[in-house]
Enzyme design. Structure first.
Site, PDB file in Angstrom:
ATOM      1  N   LYS A  16       2.275  -3.471   5.889  1.00 12.34           N
ATOM      2  CA  LYS A  16       2.433  -3.343   4.437  1.00 12.34           C
ATOM      3  C   LYS A  16       3.889  -3.037   4.061  1.00 12.34           C
ATOM      4  CE  LYS A  16      -1.765  -4.082   2.848  1.00 12.34           C
ATOM      5  NZ  LYS A  16      -2.050  -5.370   2.183  1.00 12.34           N
TER       6      LYS A  16
ATOM      7  N   SER B  75       0.848  -1.198   0.000  1.00 13.02           N
ATOM      8  CA  SER B  75       0.000   0.000   0.000  1.00 13.02           C
ATOM      9  C   SER B  75       0.883   1.247   0.000  1.00 13.02           C
ATOM     10  CB  SER B  75      -0.861   0.019   1.264  1.00 13.02           C
ATOM     11  OG  SER B  75      -1.484   1.277   1.411  1.00 13.02           O
TER      12      SER B  75
ATOM     13  N   TYR C 259      -1.022  -0.973  10.206  1.00 10.52           N
ATOM     14  CA  TYR C 259      -1.257  -1.344   8.797  1.00 10.52           C
ATOM     15  C   TYR C 259      -0.055  -0.907   7.953  1.00 10.52           C
ATOM     16  CZ  TYR C 259      -3.631  -1.281   4.190  1.00 10.52           C
ATOM     17  OH  TYR C 259      -3.976  -1.461   2.871  1.00 10.52           O
TER      18      TYR C 259
END
Ligand code: NAD
Length: 249
Positions: free
Chosen positions: A159, A140, A155
């Protein structure tokens, strides 16, 4: 047809507006046999059926190593080979650093990072035996810019971990002719954001995107198609930004 008779597994591919399902559709349109993997067997089977009869839907939680191995066994039993894996399954959580609990951290890291490792570990022996394969890992923009819009710091960390894992696997398995690449999408219109994207936020976010729009699942699907096909045979260990210019670096 870029993928005539190739067998490609796509994780997290049952979500109706998701990147995984759009990818499965793009790969099937290019002649691939697609194996749709998702948490619920019924959802995965229905999504595979939507693509046509040449495809397979399997229930598999990517955080469960034995479930990943069983999914690969079922794929090999049906098709005899595995040419590609799209490690797409992922979850996010819009919280800040001080709000991240242990369970939140584990859940985010487990699906995004551990799941990528377990599915890759499950397919690599078959790819090694074939001396060919292409693995695409969904990271991402959040990993690159330190926080996305909906992803919390855990997150971003998971990622970013995906990018490191993919590069290390690219180096390790290059001699086996297995390519491993990552995609870093910007903000793509899927259900991952839940109902959190208000019209005002959307307008504000678009101001920071040179191409003047949010991404569509098909934008990322086409990048997957490129990386899993022979159009990209000399690419491994790369990170492909699909973000409309949101982050240029
Ligand atoms: P989505 O929520 O629409 O789809 C995610 C899919 O993963 C769902 O079908 C879900 O059931 C499945 N899944 C979740 N946990 C799983 C597990 N443990 N095992 C198997 N399947 C599981 O999300 P999306 O927006 O299509 O996201 C796809 C990928 O792209 C994710 O990895 C996400 O982090 C990444 N991504 C999305 C965006 C975005 O803006 N949408 C941006 C950057 C990266």
């Amino acid at each position: 047809m870029l993928l005539e008779n190739k067998v490609i597994m796509v994780t997290g591919a049952a979500s109706p507006r998701g990147i995984g399902k759009a990818t499965a559709k793009a790969l099937a349109a290019h002649g691939a046999h697609v194996v749709v993997i998702d948490l619920r067997k019924e959802d995965a089977e229905a999504a595979a059926e939507d693509l046509g009869r040449a495809h397979l839907g399997l229930g598999c939680n990517v955080t469960d190593k034995s479930a990943c191995v069983s999914a690969v066994d079922a794929t090999l039993e049906r098709y005899g080979r595995i040419d590609g894996l799209i490690n797409n399954a992922g979850i996010t959580q819009p919280v800040r650093t001080l709000e991240i609990g242990g369970k939140d951290f584990d859940a985010i890291v487990d699906v995004n990072l551990r799941g990528t490792l377990y599915m890759s570990q499950a397919v690599i022996p078959a790819m090694k035996a074939q001396t060919s394969g292409s693995i695409v890992c969904m990271s991402s923009v959040s990993a690159q810019r330190g926080g996305g819009i909906f992803g919390g710091p855990h997150y971003s960390a998971a990622k970013a971990g995906v990018l490191g894992l993919a590069k290390a696997m690219a180096r390790e398995f290059g001699p086996d002719h297995i390519r491993v690449n990552s995609i870093t999408p910007g903000l793509i219109q899927t259900d991952i954001t839940g109902d959190k994207l208000t019209p005002d936020m959307r307008t504000e976010i678009i101001k920071g995107i040179p191409l003047g729009r949010l991404g569509d699942a098909a934008d990322v699907a086409n990048a997957c198609l490129f990386l899993v096909s022979d159009l990209s045979t000399y690419l491994t260990g790369i990170t492909l930004d699909v973000n409309g210019g949101m982050l240029i670096h």
